[in-house]
Design an enzyme around this catalytic site. Structure first.
Site, PDB file in Angstrom:
ATOM      1  N   GLY A   6      19.731  -2.852 -37.740  1.00 44.99           N
ATOM      2  CA  GLY A   6      19.818  -1.419 -37.966  1.00 44.99           C
ATOM      3  C   GLY A   6      18.466  -0.763 -37.749  1.00 44.99           C
ATOM      4  O   GLY A   6      17.419  -1.410 -37.801  1.00 44.99           O
ATOM      5  N   CYS A   7      18.475   0.543 -37.525  1.00 44.32           N
ATOM      6  CA  CYS A   7      17.227   1.238 -37.194  1.00 44.32           C
ATOM      7  C   CYS A   7      16.254   1.255 -38.376  1.00 44.32           C
ATOM      8  O   CYS A   7      15.101   0.840 -38.243  1.00 44.32           O
ATOM      9  CB  CYS A   7      17.518   2.644 -36.679  1.00 44.32           C
ATOM     10  N   HIS A   8      16.698   1.738 -39.536  1.00 45.54           N
ATOM     11  CA  HIS A   8      15.809   1.738 -40.693  1.00 45.54           C
ATOM     12  C   HIS A   8      15.381   0.316 -41.040  1.00 45.54           C
ATOM     13  O   HIS A   8      14.221   0.071 -41.400  1.00 45.54           O
ATOM     14  CB  HIS A   8      16.501   2.369 -41.898  1.00 45.54           C
TER      15      HIS A   8
END
Length: 313
Positions: free
Chosen positions: A117-119
């Protein structure tokens, strides 16, 4: 031997479109496509899923799980961009730079890879090396805030932000995930070897692309007293020689912009602070190293191609 074939299941979503854009320019793979009228046809999707050498799943979680059940060909390799398999047994987490690069070998051999995921990408880049190097205690509750451009919210959020007559509230940064139970927390905890989930607050702001994920380190989280320079040195040694993850060599005298690496597939770590309070910030593109760029990086490894082929470094 012919070119490897690649199929994107969910090619019209934000991540799928970004992957397709990167692959369409290449001549070392053959990109398979599905007709628009058949995008929801299970039979045609299953045919392509079982025909391709490698498949990207750019789907909601439930649809990604269903897509995996359609794959009967043992030679088909999968990269899932959803949250569905990021902590699932039998899936390799697609962050090649982890384990001092040994994760790269696991991805190259894998048949099933879960794209980060990005975060989570920003948090893991800041924290995992410090836990692995026994600087950060694993039972610490690590505080983190992460600012992202609105493209990270997918099509509906993009349309809301780019509408001619939009809500006034969209002009200001907005905190979300206020229950402190964001869907990226399980992978953040698992990949960093933490005993407890981080204290994590995501923020979406009024710009399209780019991310700044910041971790705050205080003396009670660390095994010994260190300075920002000490932390910078540990991270620099850990990621030495990596083509896509680097560490800024000096403290920053001014400000860090969340969109500084928009359009790039790289990630840069910045370490600042004084005395025994340290701020580690990962700057990257939420659609680059935070999503589609990372997926293509894993694809390159799995297909034996140059790791950074097709990426903006």
């Amino acid at each position: 031997m012919g070119k490897p074939t690649v199929y994107i299941d969910g090619q019209v979503g934000t991540t799928g479109l970004q992957i397709r854009e990167r692959l369409a320019r290449r001549d070392d793979i053959e990109l398979l496509s599905i007709a628009d009228a058949l995008r929801h046809d299970t039979t045609e999707r299953a045919r392509l899923l079982n025909t391709a050498d490698l498949v990207f799943l750019c789907l909601p979680d439930a649809a990604a799980r269903e897509a995996v059940t359609l794959i009967e060909n043992p030679e088909t390799r999968v990269i899932d961009a959803s949250t569905a398999h990021r902590t699932a047994p039998g899936w390799v987490y697609g962050f090649p730079e982890l384990d001092r690069g040994l994760r790269r070998e696991a991805i190259a051999r894998a048949t099933r890879v879960a794209n980060p995921g990005c975060h989570a990408t920003g948090f893991i880049a800041c924290v995992a090396p410090l836990v692995e190097e026994r600087l950060l205690v694993p039972d610490a509750t690590v505080p983190c805030f992460s600012v992202t451009g609105y493209t990270g919210g997918g099509r509906s959020m993009i349309e809301a932000y780019e509408a001619p007559a939009r809500a006034a509230a969209l002009s200001a940064p907005r905190l979300y995930g206020l229950s402190l139970a964001h869907k990226h927390l399980p992978e953040m905890r698992a990949q960093c070897g933490l005993d407890v989930a981080p204290l994590f607050v995501p923020v979406v702001a009024d710009y399209p692309r780019g991310m700044a994920t910041s971790v705050l380190l205080t003396r009670d989280l660390l095994r010994r007293r260190v300075t920002a320079a000490d932390v910078r040195c540990v991270l620099a040694q850990y990621f030495a020689g990596e083509p896509l993850v680097t560490v800024s060599p000096e403290p920053d005298g001014g400000m860090l912009a969340g969109n500084e690496l928009a359009g790039s597939d790289a990630l840069v770590l910045h370490v600042n602070g004084e005395d025994d309070q340290v701020l580690v910030t990962a700057l990257f593109d939420n659609l680059g190293k935070g999503a589609s760029g990372a997926a293509v990086q894993s694809m390159n490894l799995m297909l034996g191609l140059g790791e950074t082929c097709g990426l903006a470094v």
